[in-house]
Write a protein that holds these residues in place. Structure first.
Motif, mmCIF file in Angstrom:
data_model
loop_
_atom_site.group_PDB
_atom_site.id
_atom_site.type_symbol
_atom_site.label_atom_id
_atom_site.label_comp_id
_atom_site.label_asym_id
_atom_site.label_seq_id
_atom_site.Cartn_x
_atom_site.Cartn_y
_atom_site.Cartn_z
ATOM 1 N N GLY A 1 0.818 -1.204 0.000
ATOM 2 C CA GLY A 1 0.000 0.000 0.000
ATOM 3 C C GLY A 1 0.854 1.256 0.000
ATOM 4 N N LEU A 2 0.205 2.403 0.174
ATOM 5 C CA LEU A 2 0.896 3.692 0.118
ATOM 6 C C LEU A 2 1.297 4.206 1.498
ATOM 7 C CD1 LEU A 2 -1.242 5.529 -2.603
ATOM 8 C CD2 LEU A 2 0.951 4.348 -2.878
ATOM 9 N N GLY A 3 1.225 3.350 2.521
ATOM 10 C CA GLY A 3 1.670 3.735 3.859
ATOM 11 C C GLY A 3 3.187 3.691 3.967
ATOM 12 N N ILE A 4 3.677 3.674 5.196
ATOM 13 C CA ILE A 4 5.124 3.765 5.398
ATOM 14 C C ILE A 4 5.851 2.484 4.995
ATOM 15 C CG2 ILE A 4 4.783 5.408 7.279
ATOM 16 C CD1 ILE A 4 5.636 3.145 9.209
ATOM 17 N N TRP A 5 5.170 1.330 4.995
ATOM 18 C CA TRP A 5 5.889 0.074 4.810
ATOM 19 C C TRP A 5 6.404 -0.121 3.394
ATOM 20 C CZ3 TRP A 5 7.894 -1.827 8.843
ATOM 21 C CH2 TRP A 5 7.249 -1.690 10.077
ATOM 22 N N SER A 6 5.755 0.456 2.403
ATOM 23 C CA SER A 6 6.294 0.371 1.042
ATOM 24 C C SER A 6 7.589 1.180 0.932
ATOM 25 C CB SER A 6 5.262 0.877 0.034
ATOM 26 O OG SER A 6 4.884 2.211 0.304
ATOM 27 N N LYS A 7 7.665 2.310 1.639
ATOM 28 C CA LYS A 7 8.900 3.108 1.648
ATOM 29 C C LYS A 7 9.999 2.416 2.437
ATOM 30 C CE LYS A 7 5.554 6.061 0.577
ATOM 31 N NZ LYS A 7 4.141 5.642 0.466
ATOM 32 N N VAL A 8 9.611 1.792 3.542
ATOM 33 C CA VAL A 8 10.587 1.053 4.346
ATOM 34 C C VAL A 8 11.173 -0.097 3.539
ATOM 35 C CG1 VAL A 8 10.861 -0.429 6.373
ATOM 36 C CG2 VAL A 8 9.546 1.688 6.549
ATOM 37 N N GLU B 1 8.326 8.166 -1.135
ATOM 38 C CA GLU B 1 7.341 9.231 -0.947
ATOM 39 C C GLU B 1 7.075 9.976 -2.250
ATOM 40 O OE1 GLU B 1 8.541 10.110 3.736
ATOM 41 O OE2 GLU B 1 9.075 11.546 2.165
ATOM 42 N N TYR B 2 8.099 10.079 -3.060
ATOM 43 C CA TYR B 2 7.945 10.722 -4.367
ATOM 44 C C TYR B 2 6.923 9.989 -5.225
ATOM 45 C CZ TYR B 2 10.906 14.527 -6.092
ATOM 46 O OH TYR B 2 11.410 15.750 -6.426
ATOM 47 N N LEU B 3 6.996 8.654 -5.208
ATOM 48 C CA LEU B 3 6.184 7.853 -6.120
ATOM 49 C C LEU B 3 4.762 7.625 -5.625
ATOM 50 C CD1 LEU B 3 8.865 5.235 -7.190
ATOM 51 C CD2 LEU B 3 8.119 7.274 -8.408
ATOM 52 N N GLY B 4 4.511 7.879 -4.371
ATOM 53 C CA GLY B 4 3.142 7.714 -3.886
ATOM 54 C C GLY B 4 3.059 7.893 -2.385
ATOM 55 N N LEU C 1 6.301 16.827 0.428
ATOM 56 C CA LEU C 1 6.359 18.287 0.379
ATOM 57 C C LEU C 1 7.210 18.765 -0.794
ATOM 58 C CD1 LEU C 1 6.813 19.217 4.164
ATOM 59 C CD2 LEU C 1 4.725 19.314 2.797
ATOM 60 N N ILE C 2 8.345 18.092 -1.022
ATOM 61 C CA ILE C 2 9.215 18.471 -2.135
ATOM 62 C C ILE C 2 8.504 18.252 -3.466
ATOM 63 C CG2 ILE C 2 11.373 17.904 -3.331
ATOM 64 C CD1 ILE C 2 12.588 17.240 -0.617
ATOM 65 N N LEU C 3 7.787 17.143 -3.575
ATOM 66 C CA LEU C 3 7.056 16.854 -4.811
ATOM 67 C C LEU C 3 5.982 17.901 -5.075
ATOM 68 C CD1 LEU C 3 6.527 14.903 -7.156
ATOM 69 C CD2 LEU C 3 4.958 13.656 -5.652
#
Length: 283
Positions: A142-149, A221-224, A232-234
């Protein structure tokens, strides 16, 4: 007089600050032209944006799991919930990637046959551009923190893994032979010989892994994402707000340096037994 201003260990911090001041001075005067400021931002406006982030407005962050919300955190400024999300992703990825890299590195270094079997697959996985895994992780977690982790773990893991593997392989055969002759068991060899040998290699890799953990979190975070400094940067890029983009970069850089400093402090505490640079030659 010349000796007082010449760079040395006593005035090292002063020279580091002077380099930073010179960088911002060059940046300021180079961007006085409006066209240059559009592409490179203006340091005064960048600093003003950072100040606004930490002092103006308010923010909230819902904490929970899946679709359930356990509680809501309230913050006195806009940046804090985004910063907390990014730092959480970074620290989780840094910790998980380090532990996995340490465990797998020790396992394969101490199991030559298994290492030979898995060698082509490890090289193939390491050569893969990990960024392309981000959409797959987004589908899985999903788009929560675990995909980024998960994305950041893939960046941290291989750096730690290869350093641990090499550190164990660098153990002196003479030391191993002497330890076995004295009756050391495999567990004692692991604790007293292999791990101390790999420790310096591990900390060497951790300084690199800090930055890569941030990279993985920000790219994810950039991708979703709906939270995080990368988000914020995006958003700022979408409105051509280059000052906010540079503000996000500076905030991330500052916190990466803080985390790297913490790693350095832990390294100095755990590596007291290791001679400092140049001491071996003096002995």
């Amino acid at each position: 007089m010349l000796n007082l201003i010449r760079p040395n260990q006593k005035n090292l911090r002063i020279w580091q600050v002077l380099v930073l001041v010179a960088f911002f001075a060059v940046w300021h005067f180079a961007t006085r032209d409006p066209q240059a400021a559009f592409f490179f931002g203006e340091p005064i406006k960048v600093m003003a944006r950072i100040w606004q982030w930490f002092t103006v407005g308010s923010g909230t962050l819902e904490v929970g799991f899946m679709d359930s919300t356990w509680f809501t955190l309230n913050f006195p400024a806009e940046i804090y919930p985004h910063l907390l999300v990014t730092l959480t992703e970074t620290l989780l990825a840094f910790g998980i990637g380090t532990l996995l890299g340490l465990a797998c590195g020790l396992w394969l270094a101490l199991s030559p046959l298994t290492s030979a079997i898995l060698d082509p697959y490890i090289k193939a996985a390491n050569s893969m551009p990990r960024v392309i895994l981000a959409p797959i992780f987004a589908m899985w977690f999903g788009l929560g923190i675990w995909s980024k982790v998960a994305l950041a773990v893939t960046l941290v893991f291989f750096i730690v893994f290869f350093n641990v593997y090499q550190g164990v392989k660098e153990v002196s055969p003479v030391v191993l032979a002497n330890a076995r002759m004295l009756g050391a068991s495999q567990r004692q060899l692991l604790r007293q010989v292999y791990l101390p040998s790999a420790t310096s290699w591990v900390f060497s890799s951790l300084h690199t892994s800090v930055g890569l953990a941030f990279v993985g979190a920000i790219v994810g975070e950039y991708l979703g994402s709906a939270r995080g400094v990368g988000y914020l940067i995006l958003q700022a890029e979408g409105t051509f707000d280059i000052n906010t983009v540079f503000a996000g970069i500076l905030v991330l850089t500052a916190f990466a340096l803080v985390l790297d400093t913490v790693v350095g402090m832990i390294e100095r505490r755990l590596m007291k037994w290791q001679p400092k640079s140049g001491e071996t030659e003096k002995m």
